[in-house]
Design an enzyme around this catalytic site. Structure first.
Site, PDB file in Angstrom:
ATOM      1  N   ASP A   1       0.816  -1.218   0.000  1.00 41.12           N
ATOM      2  CA  ASP A   1       0.000   0.000   0.000  1.00 41.12           C
ATOM      3  C   ASP A   1       0.851   1.270   0.000  1.00 41.12           C
ATOM      4  O   ASP A   1       2.068   1.215   0.176  1.00 41.12           O
ATOM      5  CB  ASP A   1      -0.966  -0.001   1.209  1.00 41.12           C
ATOM      6  CG  ASP A   1      -0.282  -0.433   2.510  1.00 41.12           C
ATOM      7  OD1 ASP A   1       0.964  -0.410   2.567  1.00 41.12           O
ATOM      8  OD2 ASP A   1      -0.996  -0.772   3.470  1.00 41.12           O
TER       9      ASP A   1
ATOM     10  N   ASP B   1      -7.604  -2.398  14.230  1.00 42.69           N
ATOM     11  CA  ASP B   1      -9.014  -2.651  13.896  1.00 42.69           C
ATOM     12  C   ASP B   1      -9.175  -3.887  13.004  1.00 42.69           C
ATOM     13  O   ASP B   1     -10.241  -4.120  12.445  1.00 42.69           O
ATOM     14  CB  ASP B   1      -9.619  -1.419  13.198  1.00 42.69           C
ATOM     15  CG  ASP B   1      -8.903  -1.041  11.905  1.00 42.69           C
ATOM     16  OD1 ASP B   1      -7.939  -1.747  11.519  1.00 42.69           O
ATOM     17  OD2 ASP B   1      -9.290  -0.037  11.281  1.00 42.69           O
TER      18      ASP B   1
ATOM     19  N   HIS C   1      -7.411  -4.509  10.196  1.00 39.99           N
ATOM     20  CA  HIS C   1      -7.162  -4.329   8.762  1.00 39.99           C
ATOM     21  C   HIS C   1      -5.868  -5.014   8.342  1.00 39.99           C
ATOM     22  O   HIS C   1      -4.959  -5.220   9.145  1.00 39.99           O
ATOM     23  CB  HIS C   1      -7.196  -2.847   8.346  1.00 39.99           C
ATOM     24  CG  HIS C   1      -6.027  -2.002   8.748  1.00 39.99           C
ATOM     25  ND1 HIS C   1      -6.175  -0.817   9.438  1.00 39.99           N
ATOM     26  CD2 HIS C   1      -4.704  -2.123   8.536  1.00 39.99           C
ATOM     27  CE1 HIS C   1      -4.988  -0.261   9.621  1.00 39.99           C
ATOM     28  NE2 HIS C   1      -4.068  -1.039   9.090  1.00 39.99           N
TER      29      HIS C   1
ATOM     30  N   GLU D   1      -9.612  -1.551   5.281  1.00 38.20           N
ATOM     31  CA  GLU D   1     -10.276  -1.219   6.530  1.00 38.20           C
ATOM     32  C   GLU D   1     -11.532  -2.066   6.726  1.00 38.20           C
ATOM     33  O   GLU D   1     -12.037  -2.661   5.765  1.00 38.20           O
ATOM     34  CB  GLU D   1     -10.663   0.269   6.513  1.00 38.20           C
ATOM     35  CG  GLU D   1      -9.473   1.227   6.449  1.00 38.20           C
ATOM     36  CD  GLU D   1      -8.739   1.367   7.783  1.00 38.20           C
ATOM     37  OE1 GLU D   1      -8.681   0.402   8.555  1.00 38.20           O
ATOM     38  OE2 GLU D   1      -8.210   2.464   8.046  1.00 38.20           O
TER      39      GLU D   1
HETATM   40  C1  GLP Z   1      -0.596   0.402   8.521  1.00 38.01           C
HETATM   41  C2  GLP Z   1      -0.211  -0.464   7.329  1.00 38.01           C
HETATM   42  C3  GLP Z   1      -0.436  -1.925   7.603  1.00 38.01           C
HETATM   43  C4  GLP Z   1       0.148  -2.277   8.955  1.00 38.01           C
HETATM   44  C5  GLP Z   1      -0.547  -1.511  10.027  1.00 38.01           C
HETATM   45  C6  GLP Z   1      -0.020  -1.816  11.416  1.00 38.01           C
HETATM   46  O1  GLP Z   1      -1.916   0.759   8.515  1.00 38.01           O
HETATM   47  N1  GLP Z   1      -0.882  -0.102   6.130  1.00 38.01           N
HETATM   48  O2  GLP Z   1       0.135  -2.695   6.575  1.00 38.01           O
HETATM   49  O3  GLP Z   1       0.023  -3.665   9.176  1.00 38.01           O
HETATM   50  O4  GLP Z   1      -0.344  -0.136   9.794  1.00 38.01           O
HETATM   51  O5  GLP Z   1       1.087  -1.026  11.665  1.00 38.01           O
HETATM   52  P1  GLP Z   1       2.102  -1.220  12.849  1.00 38.01           P
HETATM   53  O6  GLP Z   1       2.941  -2.387  12.463  1.00 38.01           O
HETATM   54  O7  GLP Z   1       2.903   0.035  12.890  1.00 38.01           O
HETATM   55  O8  GLP Z   1       1.302  -1.466  14.058  1.00 38.01           O
END
Ligand code: GLP
Length: 260
Positions: free
Chosen positions: A67, A136, A138, A143
Protein backbone atom coordinates in the site's frame (compact mmCIF):
# COMPACT_ATOMS: atom_id res chain seq x y z
CA UNK A 1 -3.73 -21.32 10.09
CA UNK A 2 -0.48 -22.03 11.93
CA UNK A 3 -0.18 -19.91 15.08
CA UNK A 4 3.35 -19.55 16.44
CA UNK A 5 3.75 -17.84 19.82
CA UNK A 6 7.30 -16.80 20.64
CA UNK A 7 8.82 -15.30 23.78
CA UNK A 8 9.96 -11.94 22.36
CA UNK A 9 9.55 -9.53 19.45
CA UNK A 10 13.11 -10.45 18.38
CA UNK A 11 12.26 -14.16 18.24
CA UNK A 12 9.10 -13.38 16.24
CA UNK A 13 11.08 -11.24 13.75
CA UNK A 14 13.71 -13.97 13.39
CA UNK A 15 11.03 -16.55 12.66
CA UNK A 16 9.53 -14.36 9.91
CA UNK A 17 12.99 -13.67 8.46
CA UNK A 18 13.75 -17.39 8.46
CA UNK A 19 10.69 -18.04 6.28
CA UNK A 20 11.82 -15.40 3.78
CA UNK A 21 15.42 -16.67 3.83
CA UNK A 22 14.32 -20.22 3.10
CA UNK A 23 11.95 -19.03 0.35
CA UNK A 24 14.68 -17.05 -1.45
CA UNK A 25 17.24 -19.84 -1.05
CA UNK A 26 14.80 -22.34 -2.58
CA UNK A 27 13.68 -19.95 -5.33
CA UNK A 28 16.13 -17.10 -6.04
CA UNK A 29 13.57 -15.44 -8.37
CA UNK A 30 10.94 -15.31 -5.63
CA UNK A 31 8.22 -12.67 -5.69
CA UNK A 32 7.85 -11.18 -2.21
CA UNK A 33 4.91 -9.19 -0.87
CA UNK A 34 6.14 -6.62 1.64
CA UNK A 35 4.53 -4.54 4.37
CA UNK A 36 5.26 -1.31 6.24
CA UNK A 37 4.57 -0.09 9.78
CA UNK A 38 6.56 -0.67 12.97
CA UNK A 39 5.95 -4.41 13.06
CA UNK A 40 8.12 -5.57 10.13
CA UNK A 41 11.13 -3.42 11.09
CA UNK A 42 12.78 -6.20 13.11
CA UNK A 43 12.26 -8.64 10.26
CA UNK A 44 13.84 -6.22 7.79
CA UNK A 45 16.85 -5.76 10.11
CA UNK A 46 17.20 -9.55 10.21
CA UNK A 47 16.97 -9.80 6.42
CA UNK A 48 19.63 -7.10 6.01
CA UNK A 49 21.94 -8.97 8.42
CA UNK A 50 21.36 -12.25 6.62
CA UNK A 51 22.12 -10.52 3.31
CA UNK A 52 25.34 -9.05 4.74
CA UNK A 53 26.43 -12.44 6.06
CA UNK A 54 25.94 -13.87 2.57
CA UNK A 55 22.92 -16.03 3.42
CA UNK A 56 20.43 -14.18 1.20
CA UNK A 57 20.97 -12.90 -2.32
CA UNK A 58 18.15 -10.56 -3.34
CA UNK A 59 19.53 -9.86 -6.84
CA UNK A 60 16.86 -11.88 -8.67
CA UNK A 61 13.96 -11.18 -6.31
CA UNK A 62 10.91 -9.08 -7.24
CA UNK A 63 8.92 -7.24 -4.55
CA UNK A 64 5.45 -5.73 -4.34
CA UNK A 65 4.41 -3.58 -1.40
CA UNK A 66 0.90 -3.65 -0.06
CA UNK A 67 0.00 0.00 0.00
CA UNK A 68 0.84 3.71 -0.21
CA UNK A 69 -0.62 7.03 0.91
CA UNK A 70 -2.33 9.04 -1.83
CA UNK A 71 -0.75 12.45 -2.33
CA UNK A 72 2.70 11.57 -0.96
CA UNK A 73 5.52 11.34 -3.49
CA UNK A 74 8.09 8.58 -2.97
CA UNK A 75 10.52 11.24 -1.74
CA UNK A 76 8.24 12.21 1.19
CA UNK A 77 9.76 10.74 4.37
CA UNK A 78 6.40 9.26 5.47
CA UNK A 79 5.66 7.64 2.12
CA UNK A 80 5.85 3.87 2.16
CA UNK A 81 8.28 4.02 -0.79
CA UNK A 82 10.68 6.06 1.35
CA UNK A 83 10.13 3.68 4.29
CA UNK A 84 11.05 0.68 2.16
CA UNK A 85 14.07 2.39 0.57
CA UNK A 86 15.36 3.39 4.02
CA UNK A 87 14.66 0.22 5.97
CA UNK A 88 15.30 -2.45 3.37
CA UNK A 89 15.99 -1.72 -0.28
CA UNK A 90 19.01 0.56 0.26
CA UNK A 91 20.64 -2.14 2.40
CA UNK A 92 20.18 -5.19 0.18
CA UNK A 93 20.98 -5.97 -3.45
CA UNK A 94 17.43 -6.06 -4.85
CA UNK A 95 17.21 -4.59 -8.35
CA UNK A 96 15.52 -1.15 -7.95
CA UNK A 97 13.43 -1.76 -11.08
CA UNK A 98 11.92 -4.84 -9.48
CA UNK A 99 10.84 -3.19 -6.19
CA UNK A 100 7.24 -2.10 -6.61
CA UNK A 101 5.26 0.21 -4.32
CA UNK A 102 1.92 1.73 -5.45
CA UNK A 103 2.39 5.29 -6.71
CA UNK A 104 0.58 7.68 -4.38
CA UNK A 105 0.92 10.43 -6.99
CA UNK A 106 -0.73 8.49 -9.84
CA UNK A 107 -3.01 10.80 -11.83
CA UNK A 108 -5.38 8.05 -12.89
CA UNK A 109 -5.65 5.89 -9.77
CA UNK A 110 -8.00 3.17 -11.12
CA UNK A 111 -5.70 2.60 -14.12
CA UNK A 112 -2.64 2.56 -11.87
CA UNK A 113 -4.31 -0.01 -9.59
CA UNK A 114 -5.21 -2.24 -12.55
CA UNK A 115 -1.61 -1.99 -13.79
CA UNK A 116 -0.32 -2.94 -10.32
CA UNK A 117 -2.49 -6.06 -10.38
CA UNK A 118 -1.20 -6.86 -13.90
CA UNK A 119 2.40 -6.45 -12.79
CA UNK A 120 1.87 -8.93 -9.93
CA UNK A 121 0.29 -11.39 -12.37
CA UNK A 122 3.06 -10.96 -14.95
CA UNK A 123 5.68 -11.57 -12.25
CA UNK A 124 4.01 -14.93 -11.61
CA UNK A 125 2.10 -14.03 -8.43
CA UNK A 126 3.36 -13.50 -4.91
CA UNK A 127 5.22 -16.43 -3.33
CA UNK A 128 5.32 -15.09 0.25
CA UNK A 129 3.36 -12.10 1.53
CA UNK A 130 4.38 -10.43 4.79
CA UNK A 131 1.54 -8.73 6.67
CA UNK A 132 1.06 -6.74 9.84
CA UNK A 133 -2.40 -6.22 11.28
CA UNK A 134 -4.09 -2.96 12.19
CA UNK A 135 -5.60 -2.57 15.66
CA UNK A 136 -9.01 -2.65 13.90
CA UNK A 137 -8.18 -5.90 12.08
CA UNK A 138 -7.16 -4.33 8.76
CA UNK A 139 -4.57 -5.87 6.46
CA UNK A 140 -2.73 -3.66 4.00
CA UNK A 141 -5.08 -0.70 4.23
CA UNK A 142 -8.22 -2.81 3.83
CA UNK A 143 -10.28 -1.22 6.53
CA UNK A 144 -13.29 -2.89 8.20
CA UNK A 145 -16.13 -3.31 5.67
CA UNK A 146 -13.67 -3.87 2.80
CA UNK A 147 -14.91 -6.46 0.35
CA UNK A 148 -13.24 -9.77 1.13
CA UNK A 149 -12.68 -10.24 -2.62
CA UNK A 150 -11.41 -6.70 -3.29
CA UNK A 151 -8.52 -5.90 -5.63
CA UNK A 152 -5.95 -3.10 -5.56
CA UNK A 153 -7.88 0.16 -5.28
CA UNK A 154 -8.37 3.52 -3.55
CA UNK A 155 -9.51 3.37 0.09
CA UNK A 156 -10.43 5.96 2.72
CA UNK A 157 -8.81 5.46 6.13
CA UNK A 158 -10.85 5.13 9.32
CA UNK A 159 -10.37 7.69 12.12
CA UNK A 160 -8.83 4.85 14.21
CA UNK A 161 -6.12 4.12 11.61
CA UNK A 162 -5.47 7.86 11.18
CA UNK A 163 -5.01 8.13 14.97
CA UNK A 164 -2.78 5.00 15.05
CA UNK A 165 -0.54 6.32 12.26
CA UNK A 166 -0.44 9.94 13.50
CA UNK A 167 2.75 9.06 15.43
CA UNK A 168 4.66 8.97 12.14
CA UNK A 169 3.36 12.39 11.06
CA UNK A 170 3.29 15.70 12.95
CA UNK A 171 -0.36 15.18 13.92
CA UNK A 172 -3.49 13.30 12.89
CA UNK A 173 -4.33 16.24 10.59
CA UNK A 174 -1.21 15.50 8.55
CA UNK A 175 -2.11 11.86 7.88
CA UNK A 176 -3.49 11.49 4.35
CA UNK A 177 -7.13 10.39 4.25
CA UNK A 178 -6.76 8.24 1.15
CA UNK A 179 -4.54 5.33 0.25
CA UNK A 180 -3.94 2.80 -2.49
CA UNK A 181 -3.93 -0.75 -1.19
CA UNK A 182 -3.76 -4.25 -2.58
CA UNK A 183 -7.18 -5.78 -2.05
CA UNK A 184 -8.07 -8.57 0.32
CA UNK A 185 -8.59 -10.79 -2.74
CA UNK A 186 -5.14 -9.82 -4.04
CA UNK A 187 -3.55 -10.75 -0.71
CA UNK A 188 -5.44 -14.06 -0.61
CA UNK A 189 -3.80 -15.11 -3.90
CA UNK A 190 -0.29 -15.16 -2.38
CA UNK A 191 0.97 -18.73 -2.07
CA UNK A 192 2.06 -18.25 1.56
CA UNK A 193 0.91 -15.44 3.87
CA UNK A 194 3.00 -14.63 6.94
CA UNK A 195 1.31 -12.36 9.48
CA UNK A 196 3.40 -10.81 12.22
CA UNK A 197 1.83 -9.17 15.29
CA UNK A 198 3.73 -7.76 18.23
CA UNK A 199 2.49 -6.21 21.47
CA UNK A 200 -0.65 -6.08 23.55
CA UNK A 201 -2.20 -3.43 21.32
CA UNK A 202 -2.78 -6.14 18.69
CA UNK A 203 -4.21 -8.80 21.06
CA UNK A 204 -7.91 -8.18 20.38
CA UNK A 205 -7.43 -7.86 16.60
CA UNK A 206 -5.41 -11.10 16.62
CA UNK A 207 -8.10 -12.95 18.61
CA UNK A 208 -10.82 -11.69 16.23
CA UNK A 209 -8.72 -12.70 13.23
CA UNK A 210 -8.00 -16.25 14.41
CA UNK A 211 -10.96 -17.24 16.55
CA UNK A 212 -13.77 -14.89 15.55
CA UNK A 213 -16.18 -15.25 12.65
CA UNK A 214 -15.02 -14.55 9.10
CA UNK A 215 -16.36 -11.08 8.46
CA UNK A 216 -15.59 -7.96 6.46
CA UNK A 217 -15.73 -6.22 9.84
CA UNK A 218 -12.32 -7.83 10.55
CA UNK A 219 -10.69 -8.11 7.12
CA UNK A 220 -7.82 -10.24 8.51
CA UNK A 221 -10.34 -12.94 9.48
CA UNK A 222 -10.55 -14.06 5.83
CA UNK A 223 -7.09 -15.54 6.34
CA UNK A 224 -8.87 -18.42 8.11
CA UNK A 225 -9.72 -19.46 4.53
CA UNK A 226 -6.12 -19.25 3.25
CA UNK A 227 -4.40 -22.52 2.35
CA UNK A 228 -1.09 -21.54 3.94
CA UNK A 229 -1.09 -18.79 6.52
CA UNK A 230 1.49 -18.54 9.30
CA UNK A 231 0.73 -16.17 12.17
CA UNK A 232 3.75 -15.25 14.29
CA UNK A 233 3.09 -13.58 17.64
CA UNK A 234 4.93 -12.46 20.71
CA UNK A 235 3.34 -13.29 24.09
CA UNK A 236 1.40 -9.99 24.58
CA UNK A 237 -0.12 -10.18 21.08
CA UNK A 238 -1.28 -13.75 21.85
CA UNK A 239 -2.82 -13.00 25.23
CA UNK A 240 -6.48 -12.90 24.15
CA UNK A 241 -6.43 -16.19 22.20
CA UNK A 242 -8.65 -18.86 23.74
CA UNK A 243 -6.67 -21.77 22.31
CA UNK A 244 -3.17 -20.56 23.20
CA UNK A 245 -2.28 -23.81 24.94
CA UNK A 246 -3.21 -25.82 21.87
CA UNK A 247 -1.22 -23.57 19.48
CA UNK A 248 1.87 -23.93 21.68
CA UNK A 249 1.37 -27.68 21.89
CA UNK A 250 1.11 -27.96 18.09
CA UNK A 251 4.29 -25.91 17.65
CA UNK A 252 6.20 -27.97 20.23
CA UNK A 253 5.13 -31.16 18.47
CA UNK A 254 5.85 -29.94 14.95
CA UNK A 255 7.63 -32.72 13.07
CA UNK A 256 11.28 -31.96 12.32
CA UNK A 257 10.70 -32.15 8.56
CA UNK A 258 8.12 -29.34 8.79
CA UNK A 259 10.44 -26.99 10.67
CA UNK A 260 12.07 -24.16 8.83
C1 GLP B 1 -0.60 0.40 8.52
C2 GLP B 1 -0.21 -0.46 7.33
C3 GLP B 1 -0.44 -1.93 7.60
C4 GLP B 1 0.15 -2.28 8.96
C5 GLP B 1 -0.55 -1.51 10.03
C6 GLP B 1 -0.02 -1.82 11.42
O1 GLP B 1 -1.92 0.76 8.52
N1 GLP B 1 -0.88 -0.10 6.13
O2 GLP B 1 0.14 -2.69 6.57
O3 GLP B 1 0.02 -3.67 9.18
O4 GLP B 1 -0.34 -0.14 9.79
O5 GLP B 1 1.09 -1.03 11.66
P1 GLP B 1 2.10 -1.22 12.85
O6 GLP B 1 2.94 -2.39 12.46
O7 GLP B 1 2.90 0.04 12.89
O8 GLP B 1 1.30 -1.47 14.06
Amino acid sequence: MEVIILPSPAAASQEAARIFEKQIQQKPTSVLGLATGSTPLGTYRELVERHRSGAIDFSRVTTFNLDEYVGLPGTHPQSYRAFMDLNLFSQINAHPGRTHVPNGMAVDIPTHCAEYEDAIRRAGGIDVQLLGIGSDGHIGFNEPSSSLSSRTRLKTLTPQTIADNARFFGSADDVPRHVITMGVGTIMEATHVVVLAIGQGKASAVAAMVEGPITADVPASILQMHRKCTLILDEPAAQSLKRQTYYRWVYDHKPQWQRI
